[in-house]
Design an enzyme around this catalytic site. Structure first.
Site, PDB file in Angstrom:
ATOM      1  N   CYS A  26       0.796  -1.236   0.000  1.00 53.45           N
ATOM      2  CA  CYS A  26       0.000   0.000   0.000  1.00 53.45           C
ATOM      3  C   CYS A  26       0.829   1.287   0.000  1.00 53.45           C
ATOM      4  CB  CYS A  26      -0.930  -0.004   1.207  1.00 53.45           C
ATOM      5  SG  CYS A  26      -2.065  -1.402   1.189  1.00 53.45           S
TER       6      CYS A  26
HETATM    7  N1  LIG Z   1      -2.681  -6.184   1.743  1.00 47.66           N
HETATM    8  C1  LIG Z   1      -3.157  -5.165   2.401  1.00 47.66           C
HETATM    9  O1  LIG Z   1      -2.845  -4.980   3.561  1.00 47.66           O
HETATM   10  C2  LIG Z   1      -4.109  -4.180   1.755  1.00 47.66           C
HETATM   11  C3  LIG Z   1      -4.738  -3.225   2.580  1.00 47.66           C
HETATM   12  C4  LIG Z   1      -5.638  -2.324   2.013  1.00 47.66           C
HETATM   13  C5  LIG Z   1      -5.875  -2.363   0.646  1.00 47.66           C
HETATM   14  N2  LIG Z   1      -5.241  -3.281  -0.143  1.00 47.66           N
HETATM   15  C6  LIG Z   1      -5.574  -3.266  -1.562  1.00 47.66           C
HETATM   16  O2  LIG Z   1      -6.389  -4.397  -1.849  1.00 47.66           O
HETATM   17  C7  LIG Z   1      -6.118  -4.901  -3.154  1.00 47.66           C
HETATM   18  C8  LIG Z   1      -5.723  -6.370  -3.086  1.00 47.66           C
HETATM   19  O3  LIG Z   1      -4.532  -6.512  -2.326  1.00 47.66           O
HETATM   20  P1  LIG Z   1      -4.104  -7.858  -1.637  1.00 47.66           P
HETATM   21  O4  LIG Z   1      -3.052  -7.501  -0.645  1.00 47.66           O
HETATM   22  O5  LIG Z   1      -5.284  -8.636  -1.162  1.00 47.66           O
HETATM   23  O6  LIG Z   1      -3.454  -8.611  -2.874  1.00 47.66           O
HETATM   24  P2  LIG Z   1      -3.134 -10.180  -2.986  1.00 47.66           P
HETATM   25  O7  LIG Z   1      -2.089 -10.313  -4.024  1.00 47.66           O
HETATM   26  O8  LIG Z   1      -2.894 -10.759  -1.622  1.00 47.66           O
HETATM   27  O9  LIG Z   1      -4.497 -10.811  -3.504  1.00 47.66           O
HETATM   28  C9  LIG Z   1      -5.014 -10.587  -4.770  1.00 47.66           C
HETATM   29  C10 LIG Z   1      -5.600 -11.885  -5.301  1.00 47.66           C
HETATM   30  O10 LIG Z   1      -6.209 -11.610  -6.555  1.00 47.66           O
HETATM   31  C11 LIG Z   1      -5.956 -12.686  -7.416  1.00 47.66           C
HETATM   32  N3  LIG Z   1      -6.136 -12.211  -8.778  1.00 47.66           N
HETATM   33  C12 LIG Z   1      -5.259 -11.581  -9.592  1.00 47.66           C
HETATM   34  N4  LIG Z   1      -5.832 -11.285 -10.770  1.00 47.66           N
HETATM   35  C13 LIG Z   1      -7.109 -11.726 -10.701  1.00 47.66           C
HETATM   36  C14 LIG Z   1      -8.206 -11.712 -11.597  1.00 47.66           C
HETATM   37  N5  LIG Z   1      -8.104 -11.162 -12.795  1.00 47.66           N
HETATM   38  N6  LIG Z   1      -9.364 -12.285 -11.195  1.00 47.66           N
HETATM   39  C15 LIG Z   1      -9.466 -12.842  -9.965  1.00 47.66           C
HETATM   40  N7  LIG Z   1      -8.462 -12.885  -9.063  1.00 47.66           N
HETATM   41  C16 LIG Z   1      -7.303 -12.333  -9.433  1.00 47.66           C
HETATM   42  C17 LIG Z   1      -4.560 -13.134  -7.058  1.00 47.66           C
HETATM   43  O11 LIG Z   1      -4.325 -14.475  -7.458  1.00 47.66           O
HETATM   44  C18 LIG Z   1      -4.571 -12.971  -5.536  1.00 47.66           C
HETATM   45  O12 LIG Z   1      -4.990 -14.155  -4.884  1.00 47.66           O
HETATM   46  C19 LIG Z   1      -5.034  -3.985  -3.701  1.00 47.66           C
HETATM   47  O13 LIG Z   1      -5.618  -2.964  -4.434  1.00 47.66           O
HETATM   48  C20 LIG Z   1      -4.393  -3.397  -2.469  1.00 47.66           C
HETATM   49  O14 LIG Z   1      -3.795  -2.156  -2.707  1.00 47.66           O
HETATM   50  C21 LIG Z   1      -4.377  -4.188   0.384  1.00 47.66           C
END
Ligand SMILES: NC(=O)c1ccc[n+]([C@@H]2O[C@H](COP(=O)([O-])OP(=O)(O)OC[C@H]3O[C@@H](n4cnc5c(N)ncnc54)[C@H](O)[C@@H]3O)[C@@H](O)[C@H]2O)c1
Length: 439
Positions: A273
């Site tokens: 983030c």
């Molecule tokens: N990790 C955090 O602490 C956090 C906190 C707040 C916001 N976010 C935001 O949330 C969003 C997701 O982050 P995350 O940390 O969960 O990422 P992540 O990589 O842990 O999870 C994303 C998932 O999406 C899947 N994916 C990728 N392309 C895809 C598609 N086309 N269709 C379906 N699934 C697909 C991946 O295989 C993965 O399992 C981002 O925008 C991030 O900035 C993350």
């Protein structure tokens, strides 16, 4: 209202929730909806993850296998890679990655692909909510045109909203359920439906007037952290030169009961983030002929921190008549912050790269990260070394990059020759102060 039927389904908890992207954000969301009594279909493109979930296994340390087993066992959660089943979901929540490209521009490909997958199956009466962090305007300008390729009209046939995720992995005092959730709708009905949907799972839902306001709120939160961390990082460099301990200064300033929020310096920014999200806004600002100077400057200061740590390490070795070239360095902590297993954008990775470039022999230990995996910018092929008194003594420097709670810092200082502490982790250590250099 156009969404009456969907509203009735949501209120009676009969609505089927679809969560796309079963990662650090998506899985906790699934947990809260199932706890709220809703049925959830989880979608991911990664077959390995879906198979693990189906087998009741977890791939995220702080979400134990028992939780996955219970969710699957309850019959409320079904993971799948079959995107045709999107048509079954009443509310579709999207938590796919939003990284930066090599040129540090927003990589919208995940949001675009997901929107296309939904558009192909979109049916009347569905609610679509984007959760991925992104610049203001994404929901309306990027997602909506793709969704309307289905021939269906927003606000009439389907509903659209944005609700940013505030997940903070490893946090004990707040959970997905108790962190208030901001929601902005494309129109009044979309907002009402999205609020009702989240109320199944979240204690406190905070409506705002538009998708853009919700998108901007998230970027403000992360920019606020990014800029303030840069400020203390810069002060750390200055105070180091002046012989003042920045940690002591922050502790003292924090005794002010109002008007001061402490932020802490470190070896650089990490995680999915804070190092990334502000650049989504600076990219968008260019379209409005503005430069986001605070963001650019904060980025510059934070990105320079790993090099600063390396220069402190070289000085510390030099003071002892040694050089970094050929020195044995042990990095403690690979995760980007304490007590989690997430290494995305971790400054430890950059530190390892820089130290190796200078000819150091580098190993690492991290109880949460047994081995490194291939990533976009790094392929280190390293495994975590087991800590012992003898192994600690075998390194010229032990560099504390992540202050995991499980480390015994007195033991580390007792046995290491020299400790470079980037997190003030050794603050309570009673003996061996001469071996410790803060950086
Ligand atoms: N990790 C955090 O602490 C956090 C906190 C707040 C916001 N976010 C935001 O949330 C969003 C997701 O982050 P995350 O940390 O969960 O990422 P992540 O990589 O842990 O999870 C994303 C998932 O999406 C899947 N994916 C990728 N392309 C895809 C598609 N086309 N269709 C379906 N699934 C697909 C991946 O295989 C993965 O399992 C981002 O925008 C991030 O900035 C993350």
């Amino acid at each position: 209202m156009a969404g009456d039927a969907l509203m009735a389904k949501i209120r009676s908890k009969q609505a089927l929730i679809g969560v796309i992207g079963l990662g650090y954000v998506g899985l906790p969301l699934v947990r809260e909806f199932t706890r709220g009594g809703a049925r959830v279909l989880g979608f991911d493109v990664d077959q390995v993850k879906v198979d693990l979930l189906k087998a009741g296994k977890s791939y995220i340390e702080h979400l134990p296998a028992k939780l996955i087993k219970d969710m699957i066992g309850s019959g409320l959660f079904e993971p799948t890679t079959d995107f045709d089943r999107l048509a079954q979901a009443d509310c579709i929540l999207i938590a796919v990655p939003t990284p930066l490209t090599k040129m540090r521009e927003p990589d919208m490909s995940y949001i675009e692909k997901t929107s296309e997958a939904i558009a192909k199956r979109l049916r009347k009466g569905q609610l679509v909510v984007l959760e991925s962090t992104t610049y203001p305007g994404t929901t309306r300008e990027v997602m909506l045109p793709i969704l309307e390729k289905s021939g269906l009209k927003v606000g009439k046939d389907f509903f659209l909203a944005f609700s940013p995720e505030r997940e903070d992995p490893g946090r004990k005092d707040y959970s997905t359920k108790t962190i208030p959730k901001v929601v902005g709708g494309y129109d009044k009905d979309s907002l009402a439906l999205a609020v009702a949907c989240y109320e199944i799972a979240i204690d406190n839902v905070v409506p705002v007037s538009s998708c853009e306001a919700a998108e901007a709120a998230k970027i403000l939160e992360n920019t606020y952290r990014c800029v303030n961390i840069a400020l203390v990082n810069e002060l750390k460099v200055l105070f180091d030169r002046m012989g003042i301990d920045v940690w002591e200064v922050i502790r003292a300033a924090s005794t002010k009961p109002f008007g001061f929020t402490p932020f802490y310096p470190g070896p650089g920014l990490g995680g999915h983030c804070i190092p990334i999200d502000p650049f989504y806004l600076s990219w968008k600002a260019r379209q409005y002929e503005m430069t986001t100077r605070f963001i650019e400057l904060a980025g510059e200061v934070n990105v320079a921190m790993p090099r600063y740590v390396v220069s402190r390490l070289m000085d510390a070795l030099n003071d002892r008549g040694a050089a970094l070239k050929g020195a044995k360095v042990l990095i403690l902590g690979l995760a980007y912050k304490k007590d989690i297993d997430d290494v995305r954008e971790s400054p430890s990775l950059e530190l390892i790269k820089l130290l190796k470039e200078k000819g150091a022999k580098v190993d690492y230990n991290d109880p949460h990260v047994p081995r490194t995996h291939k990533m976009r910018e790094y392929d280190l092929k390293m495994t975590s070394r087991k800590l012992s008194a003898r192994m600690l003594a075998g390194y010229d420097v032990v560099l504390i990059s992540t202050d995991h709670s499980s480390y015994d810092y007195q033991f580390i200082v007792d046995n290491a020759k020299l400790v470079l502490d980037t997190r003030n982790a050794t603050v309570k250590v009673k003996a061996g102060a001469k071996k410790i250099v803060k950086a």
